[in-house]
Design an enzyme around this catalytic site. Structure first.
Site, mmCIF file in Angstrom:
data_model
loop_
_atom_site.group_PDB
_atom_site.id
_atom_site.type_symbol
_atom_site.label_atom_id
_atom_site.label_comp_id
_atom_site.label_asym_id
_atom_site.label_seq_id
_atom_site.Cartn_x
_atom_site.Cartn_y
_atom_site.Cartn_z
ATOM 1 N N ASP A 32 0.801 -1.219 0.000
ATOM 2 C CA ASP A 32 0.000 0.000 0.000
ATOM 3 C C ASP A 32 0.841 1.280 0.000
ATOM 4 O O ASP A 32 0.302 2.382 -0.015
ATOM 5 C CB ASP A 32 -0.953 0.018 1.208
ATOM 6 N N ASP A 63 19.676 -3.375 -3.809
ATOM 7 C CA ASP A 63 18.822 -2.183 -3.861
ATOM 8 C C ASP A 63 18.925 -1.364 -2.579
ATOM 9 O O ASP A 63 18.361 -0.269 -2.505
ATOM 10 C CB ASP A 63 17.358 -2.567 -4.128
ATOM 11 N N ASP A 104 18.169 2.611 4.097
ATOM 12 C CA ASP A 104 17.042 1.721 4.360
ATOM 13 C C ASP A 104 17.184 1.003 5.702
ATOM 14 O O ASP A 104 17.694 -0.098 5.788
ATOM 15 C CB ASP A 104 16.869 0.692 3.242
#
Length: 535
Positions: free
Chosen positions: A149, A284, A294
């Site tokens: 989402d 990534d 991240d």
């Protein structure tokens, strides 16, 4: 209509304060489709996308240092315009938010297109000669969201906000964080991936970096054999982030790759130094600027264990465990080399850079460990001394942070065996008997003899050691305490930890409770030991 114009005016004031200098979404090819529908995005470095408006945003915390770095003030941060812009409810005038396209190898396997599935870049800001990209994490759907989402929850947002700023003050290359806010929405998450999802508080972090480009940004175009876009992106990267290398050429591309390797080596050695374990070292999640990027299921070593990983997804393979992080960086660099090869077409030159990186790993780690031990002079037995220490450290559960910090109190001229100096670091002190106790005493005898070859006295050595061995790190249980309190509407622990971790090497008398081993109640508690990638 009048109110709408007033709001635009407020945003224009904020816009005039921020020196917007967008380059990425102006100089690079864009996705021709503007819908947020999930899809493959070919021949493009990004897709234009607007953040999702939230129900009732509330700003929880703002970093004063990052405000200043962007040219903003505390007064700006208290404005309604700041709240709306940095929760995605308003877009800065004359800017075009976007999500980046990239691919990546995840847990050793090529995953194809990934991209910013829950991150939206607002703009690039220039201030005092530095450029910062502003990115909202948890701001809604993008073409790269796949089945998700595009939102984030409070627990993961608190962890990212606190950790990125804590890492900066530890001296670790990292992305930064500007703000942490509640969205006012409820977000459904299955925290343990066990089929029991539940609603959690939605949140948004504004993270900041000179660039969010990562290895996967180049891999995706090489995998698609889109050499035109690959060259365009590499040349753009050179121009904006490696201008000292000169005009694009094969030699420049090789030097570019070499510098990424050097920056990545520096980053991972800092991780090893402070006991940080990233948990998701996919390509990534590897910055081309050598920044920690991240903050998902990360953690700090509690017991000194080379085999520990904080990631439940990696609990079987343990690919990204503490002890393998340097080798994983090398593996990831190999994937980047393959992506850049079409522009260079010189296998031997790339292989030489990778070989040199491998050769540097052991040397860099020895230098780092010697600094933690307070050793400056050269001795041919230093590597053996370090190896023997790491062996005995792992024979019992020994807290890494406490051990190295307290080791600075060891006196080379005293007759004490040394075990008493670091005894607080043992989770089970009663286990330090017999052969294990003898092993510790033997190591300290060797350490004392080695210290006699050092010029600095004990006090000066301790000062030096305390600059590389932090007293305070963001242990998972500490972050969880902040999360638990915030879930109840108490944000004071966020502030307490934020202040504490701004001075991780300093003796903070009022914060001694945080200089302690992980409490037993946190050993197996969700969020305090291992974590999932759920956000």
């Amino acid at each position: 209509m009048k109110r709408h114009n007033q709001e635009n005016k407020k945003n224009t004031i904020l816009m005039s304060t921020l020196n917007i200098k967008d380059r990425f979404n102006i100089e690079l090819p864009a996705d021709l489709i503007t819908a947020t529908s999930r899809r493959q995005v070919p021949n493009a470095c990004f897709s234009f996308v607007k953040p999702k408006k939230t129900a009732k945003p509330t700003m929880l915390h703002v970093s004063p240092e990052m405000l200043s770095a962007l040219g903003l003030t505390t007064k700006d941060a208290e404005s309604d315009a700041f709240l709306k812009v940095f929760t995605g409810n308003e877009v800065l005038p004359n800017t075009n938010p976007y999500a980046m396209c990239y691919g990546g190898h995840q847990f050793g396997n090529w995953a194809g297109q990934l991209g910013d599935g829950r991150a939206i870049n607002l703009a690039e800001v220039e201030h005092k000669g530095k450029t910062w990209a502003l990115q909202l994490k948890g701001a809604g759907e993008t073409p790269y969201s796949r089945t998700a989402d595009g939102l984030a929850v409070l627990r993961s947002s608190i962890r990212e906000y606190l950790c990125s700023e804590a890492m900066y003050h530890l001296g670790v290359p990292t992305t930064r964080a500007l703000s942490l806010a509640l969205s006012g929405d409820q977000v459904l998450r299955d925290i343990m991936y066990n089929g029991n999802p539940d609603f959690e508080k939605g949140a948004i972090v504004c993270r900041v970096a000179p660039s969010f480009l990562r290895f996967g940004s180049y891999e995706i175009f090489a995998a698609r054999k889109d050499m035109g876009t690959l060259r365009t992106l590499v040349d753009y990267t050179l121009k904006q982030h490696y201008p000292h290398l000169g005009e694009p050429s094969k030699d420049t591309y090789l030097q570019f790759f070499k510098e990424i390797g050097e920056k990545s080596l520096d980053m991972v050695m800092h991780w090893q130094r402070v006991g940080f374990v990233h948990g998701v070292m996919n390509t990534d999640n590897m910055s081309i600027l050598g920044l920690t990027i991240d903050y998902g299921p990360y953690g700090w070593l509690e017991g000194y264990d080379h085999g520990w990983t904080p990631n439940t997804t990696d609990s079987g393979q343990k690919r990204y465990r503490y002890g393998t992080q340097p080798e994983v960086v090398l593996w990831n660099l190999f994937q980047l080399a393959k992506a850049l090869y079409p522009l260079i077409e010189e296998t031997e030159a790339l292989e030489l850079i990778l070989k040199n990186f491998r050769d540097k790993l052991g040397k860099a780690r020895l230098v780092m460990m010697k600094s933690k031990l307070g050793l400056v002079e050269t001795d041919k037995k230093d590597a053996q001394l370090v190896d023997e220490l790491e062996t005995v450290l792992q024979r019992s559960e020994t807290d890494m942070t406490l051990f190295f910090r307290n080791l600075g109190n060891f006196k080379k001229k005293e007759a004490a065996d040394g075990v008493s100096v670091i005894a607080d670091a043992f989770y089970s002190p009663r286990e330090i008997t017999g052969k294990l106790e003898d092993a510790w005493k033997d190591w300290f005898l060797k350490y004392r003899e080695r210290l006699k070859k050092e010029i600095p006295n004990d006090d000066d050595r301790k000062i030096a050691m305390n600059t590389v061995n932090p007293k305070y790190v963001l242990r998972n249980y500490m972050a969880q305490l902040a999360i638990d309190a915030a879930d109840k509407g108490d944000y004071s622990v966020i502030e307490e930890l934020f202040i504490l971790l701004k001075q991780p090497y300093e003796e903070q008398k009022d914060a001694e409770k945080w200089f302690a081993k992980r409490p037993e109640w946190a050993r197996n508690k969700v969020g305090c030991s291992m974590l999932s990638c759920s956000s």
